[in-house]
Design a protein around this motif. Sequence first.
Motif, short mmCIF file in Angstrom:
data_model
loop_
_atom_site.label_atom_id
_atom_site.label_comp_id
_atom_site.label_asym_id
_atom_site.label_seq_id
_atom_site.Cartn_x
_atom_site.Cartn_y
_atom_site.Cartn_z
N SER A 5 -26.72 -32.63 -22.06
CA SER A 5 -27.36 -32.77 -23.49
C SER A 5 -28.62 -31.69 -23.07
O SER A 5 -29.18 -31.49 -21.95
N GLN A 6 -29.18 -31.19 -24.15
CA GLN A 6 -30.47 -30.32 -24.12
C GLN A 6 -31.23 -31.03 -23.59
O GLN A 6 -32.19 -30.54 -22.64
N ARG A 9 -30.93 -31.22 -19.59
CA ARG A 9 -31.37 -29.73 -19.24
C ARG A 9 -32.88 -29.51 -19.06
O ARG A 9 -33.29 -29.00 -18.14
N GLU A 10 -33.58 -29.96 -20.08
CA GLU A 10 -35.07 -29.64 -20.17
C GLU A 10 -35.87 -30.32 -19.29
O GLU A 10 -36.80 -29.96 -18.43
N TYR A 39 -29.13 -22.69 -15.67
CA TYR A 39 -30.42 -23.24 -16.50
C TYR A 39 -31.51 -22.28 -16.78
O TYR A 39 -31.90 -21.94 -17.80
N HIS A 48 -34.12 -20.63 -24.53
CA HIS A 48 -33.73 -21.93 -24.46
C HIS A 48 -32.45 -22.56 -23.62
O HIS A 48 -32.02 -21.58 -22.86
N ARG A 50 -29.85 -24.68 -24.74
CA ARG A 50 -28.89 -25.46 -25.59
C ARG A 50 -27.60 -25.06 -24.85
O ARG A 50 -27.44 -24.08 -24.59
#
Length: 153
Positions: A5-6, A9-10, A39, A48, A50
């Motif tokens: 999921s985003q 990743r963040e 990433y 981003h 995403r």
Amino acid sequence: MKAYSQDFREHVLQAVDSGYPRVEVIRLFGISLSMLKRYEKQRREEGHVRPKAIPGRPPLIRTQVEAGVLPQLQAHADATLEQHCAMWEQTHGERVSRWTMSRAIKRLGWTRKKSRLGQRSAMQRSAPRGARTHESFRQTNWSFLMSAVPILP
């Protein structure tokens, strides 16, 4: 395999930005070094992190078949896959493979099992289930087996 999921990743990139060593981030989140580099590169180049679209063309026929095959199944419950494909071609003008039809039927949850409440066979059993019906089996001389097996005291 689904993409991470985003949010995940963040979190990974936040850990790197807050000063944690890469080795510790990799161990903490259970990812590989190459994934972490991807990433970072994606954030640097695209702004981003995403998930990217899955490559390949989208299925064109699958949604149409899944939407329209249920009435055909209800009308012709005993038809084979090939017959369903032929009926689909006659009504819709498109040829559909057996595999596409099979997957569509499976996704609908349609089963080819017959109900147990259906007609019983007109044939009667001559013996109960599991009974040996062959006389030759009962009359076999099993003494050859006994001579090969030693008898222990």
